[in-house]
Write a protein that holds these residues in place. Structure first.
Motif, PDB file in Angstrom:
ATOM      1  N   CYS A 138       0.986  -0.203  -2.283  1.00  0.00           N
ATOM      2  CA  CYS A 138       2.182   0.357  -1.652  1.00  0.00           C
ATOM      3  C   CYS A 138       3.385  -0.183  -2.405  1.00  0.00           C
ATOM      4  O   CYS A 138       3.245  -0.988  -3.319  1.00  0.00           O
ATOM      5  N   ASN A 152       0.154   3.658   3.907  1.00  0.00           N
ATOM      6  CA  ASN A 152       0.988   3.051   4.935  1.00  0.00           C
ATOM      7  C   ASN A 152       1.746   4.071   5.780  1.00  0.00           C
ATOM      8  O   ASN A 152       2.092   5.161   5.319  1.00  0.00           O
ATOM      9  N   ILE A 189      -2.771  -3.028   5.688  1.00  0.00           N
ATOM     10  CA  ILE A 189      -2.347  -1.621   5.673  1.00  0.00           C
ATOM     11  C   ILE A 189      -1.592  -1.376   6.974  1.00  0.00           C
ATOM     12  O   ILE A 189      -1.994  -1.841   8.042  1.00  0.00           O
ATOM     13  N   LYS A 190      -0.488  -0.678   6.865  1.00  0.00           N
ATOM     14  CA  LYS A 190       0.364  -0.411   8.021  1.00  0.00           C
ATOM     15  C   LYS A 190      -0.133   0.855   8.712  1.00  0.00           C
ATOM     16  O   LYS A 190       0.212   1.970   8.356  1.00  0.00           O
ATOM     17  N   ASP A 213       7.795   2.980   1.633  1.00  0.00           N
ATOM     18  CA  ASP A 213       6.522   3.509   1.140  1.00  0.00           C
ATOM     19  C   ASP A 213       6.439   5.035   1.211  1.00  0.00           C
ATOM     20  O   ASP A 213       5.383   5.612   0.949  1.00  0.00           O
TER      21      ASP A 213
END
Length: 185
Positions: free
Chosen positions: A46, A79, A181-182, A87
């Motif tokens: 990202c 993300n 990871i979002k 991102d």
């Protein structure tokens, strides 16, 4: 930022397919489009993660060194861009151009590809052999921001060289470490 390790997908797993848009060319790419004749490196990265920023120059070098040897490379960002606007695909385009990414930088809007690969962090690396089977997964090398270890790409380079030389996968495969990871709520 929560320091998160890779989940270490099982070796031998067939590369999960994807159909994602490249933030650079706006074209759609699949695993089949990006794979190399000798193998393929799939990277979950990202823009905002300091662990990715730390290794960006090396992943560009790595791709430039091994693409000419028949390896395909692709980067994917999964993300949640609503909560992490840096991102967003428009920013991915700017970032990829600035860093001269020699590979597609795909946006996984629905996060289905990250789930299929069991990606957990950025950066997270997956090396597939010429049969599209997982040969290596984990860290780029032992370097992390502020730990003083030079960035070398050693672990990925050793895996790619093992494929080239018809050797077994590296016995020691350490998880990558980075930002989680979002995930979307």
């Amino acid at each position: 930022m929560a320091l998160t390790p890779s989940t270490m997908l099982a070796l031998g797993t067939k590369a999960p397919e994807f159909h994602l848009t490249d933030s650079i060319s706006r074209e759609k790419f699949t695993f089949e489009n990006v794979k190399g004749k000798n193998g393929t490196v799939v990277m979950f990265i990202c823009n905002h993660c300091p662990y990715v920023k730390h290794v960006n120059e090396e992943i560009v070098r790595l791709a430039n060194d091994y693409r000419i040897l028949g390896f395909g490379f692709v980067a994917i960002s999964s993300n949640d861009v609503d909560n992490y606007p840096e991102d967003h695909p428009d920013k991915m385009f700017e970032y990829a151009r600035k860093l001269n990414y020699p590979f597609p930088y795909l946006y996984d809007e629905h996060q289905e590809v990250a789930k299929a690969y069991q990606a957990a962090c950025t950066p997270d690396f997956y090396v597939f052999d010429d049969a599209d089977e997982l040969f290596y997964r984990g860290q780029l090398d032992d370097s992390r921001p502020k730990n003083g270890i030079p960035i070398s790409g050693r672990n990925i380079r050793e895996a790619l060289d093992a494929i080239r030389n018809n050797q077994a996968p590296p016995k020691i495969q350490k998880p990558s470490m980075g930002c989680n990871i979002k995930w979307k709520s």
